[in-house]
Design a protein around this motif. Structure first.
Motif, PDB file in Angstrom:
ATOM      1  N   THR A 218      -8.320  -1.638  -3.070  1.00 43.07           N
ATOM      2  CA  THR A 218      -8.075   0.664  -3.083  1.00 43.07           C
ATOM      3  C   THR A 218      -6.421  -0.281  -3.424  1.00 43.07           C
ATOM      4  O   THR A 218      -6.421   1.325  -3.078  1.00 43.07           O
ATOM      5  CB  THR A 218      -8.874   0.598  -2.155  1.00 43.07           C
ATOM      6  OG1 THR A 218     -10.302  -0.007  -2.169  1.00 43.07           O
ATOM      7  CG2 THR A 218      -8.514   1.815  -1.775  1.00 43.07           C
ATOM      8  N   HIS A 219      -5.813  -0.655  -2.841  1.00 43.97           N
ATOM      9  CA  HIS A 219      -4.410  -0.684  -2.559  1.00 43.97           C
ATOM     10  C   HIS A 219      -3.725  -1.159  -3.299  1.00 43.97           C
ATOM     11  O   HIS A 219      -3.020   0.246  -3.892  1.00 43.97           O
ATOM     12  CB  HIS A 219      -3.730  -1.689  -0.906  1.00 43.97           C
ATOM     13  CG  HIS A 219      -4.532  -1.409  -0.320  1.00 43.97           C
ATOM     14  ND1 HIS A 219      -3.975  -0.286   0.606  1.00 43.97           N
ATOM     15  CD2 HIS A 219      -4.663  -2.439   0.853  1.00 43.97           C
ATOM     16  CE1 HIS A 219      -4.627  -0.455   1.778  1.00 43.97           C
ATOM     17  NE2 HIS A 219      -5.456  -1.448   1.957  1.00 43.97           N
TER      18      HIS A 219
ATOM     19  N   LEU B 284     -10.468   7.164   2.035  1.00 47.32           N
ATOM     20  CA  LEU B 284      -9.911   6.242   1.793  1.00 47.32           C
ATOM     21  C   LEU B 284     -10.292   5.387   1.419  1.00 47.32           C
ATOM     22  O   LEU B 284      -9.238   3.663   0.397  1.00 47.32           O
ATOM     23  CB  LEU B 284      -8.675   6.260   2.911  1.00 47.32           C
ATOM     24  CG  LEU B 284      -7.477   7.560   3.018  1.00 47.32           C
ATOM     25  CD1 LEU B 284      -6.446   7.276   4.027  1.00 47.32           C
ATOM     26  CD2 LEU B 284      -7.259   8.566   1.850  1.00 47.32           C
TER      27      LEU B 284
ATOM     28  N   THR C 194      -1.929   4.514  -9.230  1.00 42.33           N
ATOM     29  CA  THR C 194      -2.149   5.947  -9.891  1.00 42.33           C
ATOM     30  C   THR C 194      -1.181   6.960  -8.527  1.00 42.33           C
ATOM     31  O   THR C 194      -1.333   7.350  -9.235  1.00 42.33           O
ATOM     32  CB  THR C 194      -3.918   6.336  -9.418  1.00 42.33           C
ATOM     33  OG1 THR C 194      -3.742   5.807  -8.379  1.00 42.33           O
ATOM     34  CG2 THR C 194      -4.822   5.515 -10.716  1.00 42.33           C
ATOM     35  N   THR C 195      -0.813   6.659  -7.677  1.00 35.95           N
ATOM     36  CA  THR C 195      -0.012   7.530  -7.024  1.00 35.95           C
ATOM     37  C   THR C 195       1.340   8.140  -8.455  1.00 35.95           C
ATOM     38  O   THR C 195       2.084   6.819  -8.339  1.00 35.95           O
ATOM     39  CB  THR C 195       0.472   6.999  -5.304  1.00 35.95           C
ATOM     40  OG1 THR C 195       1.865   7.926  -4.772  1.00 35.95           O
ATOM     41  CG2 THR C 195       1.123   5.728  -5.908  1.00 35.95           C
TER      42      THR C 195
ATOM     43  N   ARG D 178       1.655   6.851   4.368  1.00 40.28           N
ATOM     44  CA  ARG D 178       1.141   8.696   4.025  1.00 40.28           C
ATOM     45  C   ARG D 178       2.435   9.558   5.007  1.00 40.28           C
ATOM     46  O   ARG D 178       1.809   9.149   6.339  1.00 40.28           O
ATOM     47  CB  ARG D 178      -0.295   8.746   3.813  1.00 40.28           C
ATOM     48  CG  ARG D 178      -0.892   8.477   2.508  1.00 40.28           C
ATOM     49  CD  ARG D 178      -2.705   8.255   3.042  1.00 40.28           C
ATOM     50  NE  ARG D 178      -3.494   7.690   1.744  1.00 40.28           N
ATOM     51  CZ  ARG D 178      -3.638   6.592   1.788  1.00 40.28           C
ATOM     52  NH1 ARG D 178      -3.537   6.098   2.589  1.00 40.28           N
ATOM     53  NH2 ARG D 178      -3.906   6.183   0.584  1.00 40.28           N
TER      54      ARG D 178
ATOM     55  N   GLU E 241      -9.534   2.222   2.328  1.00 37.93           N
ATOM     56  CA  GLU E 241      -8.243   1.164   2.398  1.00 37.93           C
ATOM     57  C   GLU E 241      -8.418   0.125   3.529  1.00 37.93           C
ATOM     58  O   GLU E 241      -8.142  -1.615   3.418  1.00 37.93           O
ATOM     59  CB  GLU E 241      -7.130   1.380   3.153  1.00 37.93           C
ATOM     60  CG  GLU E 241      -7.008   2.327   1.637  1.00 37.93           C
ATOM     61  CD  GLU E 241      -5.050   2.715   1.895  1.00 37.93           C
ATOM     62  OE1 GLU E 241      -3.961   2.665   3.436  1.00 37.93           O
ATOM     63  OE2 GLU E 241      -4.930   3.129   1.626  1.00 37.93           O
TER      64      GLU E 241
ATOM     65  N   LYS F 178       0.329  -1.204   0.118  1.00 40.42           N
ATOM     66  CA  LYS F 178       0.137   0.206   0.173  1.00 40.42           C
ATOM     67  C   LYS F 178       1.363   1.191   0.295  1.00 40.42           C
ATOM     68  O   LYS F 178       2.260   1.299  -0.226  1.00 40.42           O
ATOM     69  CB  LYS F 178      -0.715   0.227   1.316  1.00 40.42           C
ATOM     70  CG  LYS F 178      -0.328   0.037   2.721  1.00 40.42           C
ATOM     71  CD  LYS F 178      -1.387   0.037   3.849  1.00 40.42           C
ATOM     72  CE  LYS F 178      -1.398   1.788   3.742  1.00 40.42           C
ATOM     73  NZ  LYS F 178      -1.813   2.486   4.340  1.00 40.42           N
ATOM     74  N   MET F 179      -0.025   2.526   0.051  1.00 45.77           N
ATOM     75  CA  MET F 179       0.763   3.754   0.265  1.00 45.77           C
ATOM     76  C   MET F 179       1.236   4.230   1.493  1.00 45.77           C
ATOM     77  O   MET F 179      -0.097   4.065   1.825  1.00 45.77           O
ATOM     78  CB  MET F 179       0.397   4.528  -0.943  1.00 45.77           C
ATOM     79  CG  MET F 179       0.634   4.373  -2.343  1.00 45.77           C
ATOM     80  SD  MET F 179       2.603   4.905  -2.675  1.00 45.77           S
ATOM     81  CE  MET F 179       3.224   5.731  -2.118  1.00 45.77           C
TER      82      MET F 179
ATOM     83  N   ASP G  58       0.546  11.285  -0.188  1.00 44.92           N
ATOM     84  CA  ASP G  58       1.335  10.163  -0.025  1.00 44.92           C
ATOM     85  C   ASP G  58       2.965   9.929  -0.546  1.00 44.92           C
ATOM     86  O   ASP G  58       3.360  10.737  -0.233  1.00 44.92           O
ATOM     87  CB  ASP G  58       0.834   9.832  -2.147  1.00 44.92           C
ATOM     88  CG  ASP G  58      -0.576   9.587  -2.250  1.00 44.92           C
ATOM     89  OD1 ASP G  58      -1.250   9.502  -1.695  1.00 44.92           O
ATOM     90  OD2 ASP G  58      -0.819   9.247  -3.535  1.00 44.92           O
TER      91      ASP G  58
ATOM     92  N   LYS H 295      -5.211   0.030  -6.755  1.00 46.35           N
ATOM     93  CA  LYS H 295      -4.875   1.354  -7.799  1.00 46.35           C
ATOM     94  C   LYS H 295      -4.443   2.356  -6.931  1.00 46.35           C
ATOM     95  O   LYS H 295      -4.076   3.010  -7.533  1.00 46.35           O
ATOM     96  CB  LYS H 295      -6.436   1.579  -7.595  1.00 46.35           C
ATOM     97  CG  LYS H 295      -7.286   2.933  -8.342  1.00 46.35           C
ATOM     98  CD  LYS H 295      -8.530   2.641  -7.960  1.00 46.35           C
ATOM     99  CE  LYS H 295      -8.832   4.392  -8.728  1.00 46.35           C
ATOM    100  NZ  LYS H 295     -10.595   4.849  -8.495  1.00 46.35           N
ATOM    101  N   ASN H 296      -4.590   2.223  -5.649  1.00 44.75           N
ATOM    102  CA  ASN H 296      -3.432   3.598  -5.473  1.00 44.75           C
ATOM    103  C   ASN H 296      -1.943   3.654  -5.814  1.00 44.75           C
ATOM    104  O   ASN H 296      -1.547   4.784  -6.543  1.00 44.75           O
ATOM    105  CB  ASN H 296      -3.370   3.308  -3.628  1.00 44.75           C
ATOM    106  CG  ASN H 296      -5.013   4.077  -3.285  1.00 44.75           C
ATOM    107  OD1 ASN H 296      -6.069   4.573  -4.083  1.00 44.75           O
ATOM    108  ND2 ASN H 296      -5.082   3.077  -2.239  1.00 44.75           N
TER     109      ASN H 296
END
Length: 485
Positions: free
Chosen positions: A410-411, A319, A417-418, A199, A321, A196-197, A204, A413-414
């Motif tokens: 979700t993770h 979010l 794109t992040t 933060r 997540e 995951k990202m 991010d 996709k993040n």
């Protein structure tokens, strides 16, 4: 008819006994084990509705203190063995949970705890009288002041009972905290490979795994356990034998040391006699130290709770997540809304504990000369903090943490794109090119990986290698508990 019913009603038996103190006579309920000073406290201090017996460990602590004192007095030759035996029986009965309803003095009281001390003296004296075959109130045989308070003062028994009560409750608190830490560790182990990202400042940052995030919560709580264990050592220092101001007035030779040793044996905690009984009688440092540990636990729990609220936000426009277990409908007007009530509860309880610590600090900084008369509010604050933290951590674990699931889509996709992902590419494509990619991603709305593929900067094999959990997150599974390799 009214006249007839009164005429023929049975004569009511006397349901009270008369007892006296320096202020005069007082009616005491026949079935009560307390006496006149407790009765006056029940009248004087109708304040909070919080009583001594709301904290059973505190009642148990009083019985242990009185038992230790009686044994030390007996070994010093001040108390006959035939008096000690029924007192010991009475103390054991209270320790086993009997007579709890007799400890009813409001925790908010003036007099530096005298009412609570006398409540213990009176109840134990009357229980002992019955154990010895006498009636309640036959104080020429066993008396609240002469026998149960022998070689003692409120000013040494009260802080000692507070400390012992806190130590007993601290064991329950630590056990519940350990279970909560284990729950976070279990989630960490389950999702150790899900990237995951991370933060910082809600922006991010760089990749990590969900497992690392939850293991970190577990580790932070384990630190709090260690901090509580360090802080509880301050509570081991007691002033039994100090009597009124620390000069050991009215105590036999060696009583202070022996009483301290007896209490250690009875309770299982390693109590030590303070090296300066006068200082120990007015100084509340140990309570400040322990309360501070509760405060730091509260700040950690609040931080974690608010993280969970952010991570579960949405679900469609936040979010999203993680998923928290749904505990109740979240709105009286918005259908389908479910709120994060358990993390909210954990946070607001933490705020109360932090406030209680402020109260402890202020009370400890006050008081006059050889005694701090505000010790009762110190006890109230710490007992409440222990109780609400223990109960809330249990609810938090059972109704929230143990039911958390994650949203892997979700993770994924993040990560696609992040812009933050570009940091992981620095070692291969360089800082300059990484900066250009980040700028282009912001302008076009495209993801970093999308641009990398468009510009053919890396092969799919290189991308896969760079984006592996070990390379992106520094993941070393061996350092995490409960992980299957």
């Amino acid at each position: 008819m009214l006249f007839v019913s009164i005429l023929w009603s049975p004569i009511r038996a006397q349901d009270y006994r008369i007892e006296s103190d320096l202020l005069g006579d007082k009616e005491i309920p026949t079935d009560a084990y307390y006496s006149v000073q407790t009765a006056r406290a029940l009248e004087n201090f109708q304040i909070s509705g919080q009583y001594t017996n709301d904290y059973p460990n505190y009642v148990k602590a009083w019985a242990m203190v009185k038992w230790a004192a009686a044994k030390a007095n007996t070994e010093a030759g001040k108390m006959p063995i035939e008096t000690f035996k029924p007192i010991e029986e009475a103390c054991k009965a209270v320790i086993n949970g009997e007579y709890l309803n007799q400890f009813k003095v409001d925790l908010y009281q003036g007099g530096a705890g005298t009412s609570t001390n006398m409540n213990a003296n009176e109840v134990l004296a009357n229980i002992a009288l019955e154990k010895a075959g006498f009636k309640k109130g036959e104080y020429d045989k066993i008396a609240p002041n002469d026998q149960l308070n022998m070689s003692q003062s409120t000013n040494d028994t009260y802080p000692t009972a507070l400390k012992l009560g806190m130590l007993l409750s601290n064991e329950q608190l630590k056990n519940e905290l350990q279970l909560l830490a284990k729950s976070f560790r279990a989630i960490g182990a389950k999702y150790i490979d899900v990237v995951k990202m991370g933060r910082t400042e809600l922006q991010d940052a760089v990749p990590m795994t969900v497992g690392q995030e939850f293991h970190a919560y577990g580790a932070a709580l384990e630190w709090e356990i260690a901090n509580l264990e360090r802080a509880q050592e301050a509570l081991y220092v007691i002033n039994m034998g100090a009597t009124a101001i620390g000069t050991e007035l009215n105590t036999p030779e060696g009583y202070a040391e022996n009483c301290t040793n007896q209490l250690s044996t009875i309770s299982g905690f390693d109590f030590v006699k303070a090296n300066d009984l006068i200082a120990a009688t007015w100084n509340l440092q140990s309570f400040v130290i322990y309360s501070s540990a509760l405060k730091t636990l509260a700040t950690t729990l609040s931080k974690i709770s608010n993280d969970l609220i952010i991570l579960s936000s949405g679900p469609r426009n936040g979010l999203f997540e993680i998923n928290l277990p749904a505990r109740q409908p979240g709105s009286s007007i918005m259908p389908g809304k479910v709120n994060p009530v358990m993390p909210e509860l954990m946070a607001l309880v933490s705020y109360r504990v932090i406030g209680n610590d402020v109260t402890v600090s202020i009370a400890a900084s006050d008081g006059d000369l050889q005694l701090n008369a505000y010790e009762p509010v110190v006890g109230i604050s710490i007992f409440e903090s222990q109780k609400i933290l223990t109960n809330t951590m249990k609810a938090f674990r059972e109704f929230c943490i143990d039911g958390i699931t994650i949203n892997e889509d979700t993770h994924r996709k993040n990560l696609e794109t992040t812009i933050g992902l570009v940091t992981a590419l620095n070692p291969v494509i360089g800082y300059k090119k990484s900066s250009e990619l980040a700028k282009e991603a912001k302008l076009t709305g495209k993801g970093i990986l999308e641009l990398v593929r468009e510009q053919k900067l890396l092969t799919e094999e290189q991308i896969k290698k760079l984006l592996s959990p070990a390379n992106m997150t520094g993941l070393d599974k061996a350092k995490y508990p409960n992980n299957k390799q």
